[in-house]
Scaffold this active site. Structure first.
Site, PDB file in Angstrom:
ATOM      1  N   CYS A 289      61.003  62.765  26.334  1.00 53.66           N
ATOM      2  CA  CYS A 289      62.163  63.570  25.922  1.00 53.66           C
ATOM      3  C   CYS A 289      62.956  62.897  24.812  1.00 53.66           C
ATOM      4  O   CYS A 289      63.529  63.561  23.967  1.00 53.66           O
ATOM      5  CB  CYS A 289      63.039  63.915  27.112  1.00 53.66           C
ATOM      6  SG  CYS A 289      63.415  62.502  28.133  1.00 53.66           S
TER       7      CYS A 289
ATOM      8  N   GLU B 248      69.444  66.658  32.101  1.00 54.95           N
ATOM      9  CA  GLU B 248      68.877  65.835  31.019  1.00 54.95           C
ATOM     10  C   GLU B 248      67.758  66.661  30.419  1.00 54.95           C
ATOM     11  O   GLU B 248      66.755  66.934  31.070  1.00 54.95           O
ATOM     12  CB  GLU B 248      68.388  64.508  31.584  1.00 54.95           C
ATOM     13  CG  GLU B 248      68.166  63.457  30.502  1.00 54.95           C
ATOM     14  CD  GLU B 248      66.726  63.369  30.078  1.00 54.95           C
ATOM     15  OE1 GLU B 248      66.368  64.049  29.078  1.00 54.95           O
ATOM     16  OE2 GLU B 248      65.953  62.663  30.726  1.00 54.95           O
TER      17      GLU B 248
ATOM     18  N   GLU C  90      61.413  71.064  19.852  1.00 52.55           N
ATOM     19  CA  GLU C  90      60.788  69.946  20.560  1.00 52.55           C
ATOM     20  C   GLU C  90      59.304  70.269  20.770  1.00 52.55           C
ATOM     21  O   GLU C  90      58.978  71.276  21.398  1.00 52.55           O
ATOM     22  CB  GLU C  90      61.473  69.733  21.904  1.00 52.55           C
ATOM     23  CG  GLU C  90      60.941  68.543  22.642  1.00 52.55           C
ATOM     24  CD  GLU C  90      61.687  68.266  23.935  1.00 52.55           C
ATOM     25  OE1 GLU C  90      61.931  69.217  24.695  1.00 52.55           O
ATOM     26  OE2 GLU C  90      62.024  67.100  24.178  1.00 52.55           O
TER      27      GLU C  90
ATOM     28  N   LYS D 170      61.902  68.323  44.112  1.00 53.12           N
ATOM     29  CA  LYS D 170      60.903  69.311  43.670  1.00 53.12           C
ATOM     30  C   LYS D 170      60.208  68.693  42.460  1.00 53.12           C
ATOM     31  O   LYS D 170      60.707  68.747  41.336  1.00 53.12           O
ATOM     32  CB  LYS D 170      61.616  70.615  43.282  1.00 53.12           C
ATOM     33  CG  LYS D 170      60.808  71.880  43.538  1.00 53.12           C
ATOM     34  CD  LYS D 170      59.484  71.937  42.823  1.00 53.12           C
ATOM     35  CE  LYS D 170      59.617  72.410  41.394  1.00 53.12           C
ATOM     36  NZ  LYS D 170      58.367  72.258  40.620  1.00 53.12           N
TER      37      LYS D 170
HETATM   38  P1  ADP Z   1      58.297  71.978  30.852  1.00 48.99           P
HETATM   39  O1  ADP Z   1      58.674  73.206  30.080  1.00 48.99           O
HETATM   40  O2  ADP Z   1      58.280  70.772  30.024  1.00 48.99           O
HETATM   41  O3  ADP Z   1      57.133  72.150  31.777  1.00 48.99           O
HETATM   42  P2  ADP Z   1      60.305  72.615  32.718  1.00 48.99           P
HETATM   43  O4  ADP Z   1      61.710  72.504  32.322  1.00 48.99           O
HETATM   44  O5  ADP Z   1      59.667  73.967  32.757  1.00 48.99           O
HETATM   45  O6  ADP Z   1      59.499  71.643  31.797  1.00 48.99           O
HETATM   46  O7  ADP Z   1      60.044  71.956  34.133  1.00 48.99           O
HETATM   47  C1  ADP Z   1      60.781  70.878  34.664  1.00 48.99           C
HETATM   48  C2  ADP Z   1      60.942  71.092  36.149  1.00 48.99           C
HETATM   49  O8  ADP Z   1      61.698  72.276  36.337  1.00 48.99           O
HETATM   50  C3  ADP Z   1      59.649  71.297  36.919  1.00 48.99           C
HETATM   51  O9  ADP Z   1      59.773  70.668  38.188  1.00 48.99           O
HETATM   52  C4  ADP Z   1      59.586  72.803  37.070  1.00 48.99           C
HETATM   53  O10 ADP Z   1      58.836  73.218  38.187  1.00 48.99           O
HETATM   54  C5  ADP Z   1      61.039  73.129  37.251  1.00 48.99           C
HETATM   55  N1  ADP Z   1      61.389  74.530  36.944  1.00 48.99           N
HETATM   56  C6  ADP Z   1      60.795  75.380  36.062  1.00 48.99           C
HETATM   57  N2  ADP Z   1      61.381  76.598  36.088  1.00 48.99           N
HETATM   58  C7  ADP Z   1      62.378  76.518  36.994  1.00 48.99           C
HETATM   59  C8  ADP Z   1      63.363  77.453  37.467  1.00 48.99           C
HETATM   60  N3  ADP Z   1      63.426  78.685  37.012  1.00 48.99           N
HETATM   61  N4  ADP Z   1      64.244  77.011  38.385  1.00 48.99           N
HETATM   62  C9  ADP Z   1      64.202  75.745  38.849  1.00 48.99           C
HETATM   63  N5  ADP Z   1      63.300  74.840  38.460  1.00 48.99           N
HETATM   64  C10 ADP Z   1      62.395  75.200  37.541  1.00 48.99           C
END
Ligand code: ADP
Length: 501
Positions: free
Chosen positions: A302, A268, A399, A192
């Protein structure tokens, strides 16, 4: 041109052709079950690049089914490791042959510098594949001489179906830090990618097919986190989730695993890494390292070294040179080879970084340079440096994920260590000194997964990295990463004359 000159660098270069926009399931590009799409955005302009299939729960179900079938019945986990390795090598060669196209897709989708994508990110991807291809036939167990007339041995077997949830800052490099060891271990995967940056993952899927990686081994479901990502994390038929992203979403992933099938999780997460510069450091080297640590990839890193801790004696000269270097940054179109900083990935991140800069100003930190958006089109931000930052300010604690550096002063080595550890995170750290005893003392005392001495962002496929504290657990890269995708089976049998017989 200085950091104010972004506007003149537009209009932008021509967009690369977007060939793959659909989900990749069981070896085929398919529309989402719902037929829905979403726009992926060019951060140089805020305009849509392409319409991408919007996967959701039903699509995740189909992708997991394909991966499950490929794992339970297909050739991938059953073939000799050497054969998996050969196919991974072929995949790596194809990636190298397509470096121009992959580099351009990454530039237009993530705002990352084209020339660096071509010499750093994409070669690191093929290098990681080759590294783990070489490990695929060296996955060994142990032999055990047991009590009571028993002997045993262990097998390290693939976990099964792995879900890889990937962020947008290094869409290719971080994908392969999970995908390459997963493939070597014999797992099948559902990827994903981040919704901001789906283009390269789909292109890699196409190349995997050309490399004869069997259908169902790699599936890619583009879509949003709370829908497609959450469906993957809570799926009952997924054995493993490897997640790279924010600490906040990391918590959700763990909760989803806990509330579904207790799948294994590797996280991570975020960081707020210190770079500690001692008085004896060469000031020019220290400035170069701090600049790279904080501003590389527009601060969307990161492990970025965002808290620069400076010993009193070097402070003034360091600050003067560091500010001059930040002012010389050329912010602009990532396709332009003279540009050294591209746009932030999207409007949300752009606004978030600017709001952190406002916090810094409000909380009384001294703004030395930068501090605002750059131009009026796209998501460009000036490299920003704050001095007089206190440990309890928001810009020192949270961050930011943008080009914002915080400078702080210290007197003694103990004070440096205390400040370095004054964070909920523990992803990385850096030390700049000529004194080996100082370097070793600090390296042992810093609670972080990586310590770079007189270097920074020094990554290698053979060098594990990952978090202490709230930066996560488990290690990506290095042979340790194979363990994320393997489980140990013990096989025990009595020997001749054993009381068991
Ligand atoms: P950022 O805040 O830096 O955008 P995220 O942690 O939100 O980073 O996103 C990292 C990945 O996690 C992306 O692929 C995002 O689509 C996915 N993601 C965000 N929310 C969820 C969730 N509730 N469950 C699973 N994956 C998620």
């Amino acid at each position: 041109m200085g950091s104010e000159g972004k506007g003149e660098r537009l209009p932008q270069a021509k967009l690369p052709e977007i060939k793959f926009t659909k989900l990749f399931i069981n070896g085929h590009f398919v529309d989402a079950v719902s037929g829905k799409t979403f726009d992926t955005i060019d951060p140089r302009t805020g305009e849509a690049i392409a319409k991408i299939a919007e996967g959701d729960k039903e699509d995740i179900d189909l992708a997991v089914k394909a991966a499950r079938e490929a794992f339970d019945k297909g050739p991938w986990p059953r073939m000799p490791g050497s054969q998996r390795g050969r196919l991974m090598m072929k995949f790596a060669d194809l990636i190298d042959q397509n470096v121009d196209e992959l580099g351009a897709l990454e530039a237009v989708d993530a705002g990352k510098l084209l020339f660096l994508n071509k010499i750093v990110d994409i070669p690191f991807v093929s290098g990681s594949l080759r590294y783990y291809a070489g490990a695929a036939d060296k996955i060994h167990g142990e032999t055990l001489k047991l009590n009571n007339g028993l002997i045993g041995h262990t097998w390290r077997e693939p976990m099964g179906v792995a879900g890889l949830i990937i962020p947008w800052n290094f869409p290719s490099l971080l994908l392969f830090s999970c995908l390459a060891p997963a493939l070597a271990a014999g797992c099948t995967v559902v990827v994903k990618p981040a919704e901001q940056t789906p283009l390269t993952a789909l292109y890699f899927a196409h190349l995997a097919k050309l490399a004869d990686i069997p259908d169902g081994v790699i599936n890619v479901v583009t879509g949003f986190g709370p829908t497609a990502g959450a469906a993957l994390a809570s799926h009952m038929d997924v054995d493993k989730i490897s997640f790279i992203g924010s600490t906040e979403v990391g918590r959700l992933i763990m909760a989803a695993a806990g509330q579904s099938n207790l799948k294994s999780v590797t996280l991570e997460l975020g960081g707020k890494s210190p770079l500690i510069v001692f008085d004896d450091a060469d000031v020019d080297i220290a400035v170069d390292l701090a600049h790279k640590a904080c501003f590389f990839n527009k601060g969307e890193v990161c492990v970025a070294g965002t808290r620069i801790l400076l010993q009193e004696g070097i402070y003034d000269e360091f600050v003067k040179k560091c500010v001059a270097k930040a002012r010389a940054v050329v912010v602009g179109d990532p396709f332009d080879p003279t540009v050294t900083q591209g746009p932030q990935v999207d409007e949300k991140q752009f606004e978030k970084v600017l709001s952190y800069i406002e916090h810094g100003k409000r909380e009384g930190a001294t703004l030395l340079t930068g501090g605002k958006a750059c131009g009026d089109v796209g998501y460009y931000i000036e490299p920003t440096i704050f001095a007089d930052v206190k440990d309890d300010m928001i810009i020192a604690k949270e961050e930011i994920f943008g080009p914002v550096m915080s400078l702080m002063k210290f007197k003694t080595i103990d004070e440096a260590i205390e400040k370095a550890n004054k964070t909920q995170y523990g992803l990385a750290s850096g030390i700049v000194t000529k004194d080996i005893n100082v370097a070793n003392t600090v390296a042992r005392s810093v609670r972080a997964g990586s310590v770079w001495i007189n270097c920074y962002l020094a990554f290698d496929p053979d060098c594990p990295y990952g978090g202490y504290k709230m930066s996560g657990f488990g290690r990506n890269l290095g042979l340790h990463a194979l363990d994320n995708f393997l489980q140990v089976k013990s096989v025990v049998t009595p020997v001749h004359n054993s009381p068991w017989l």
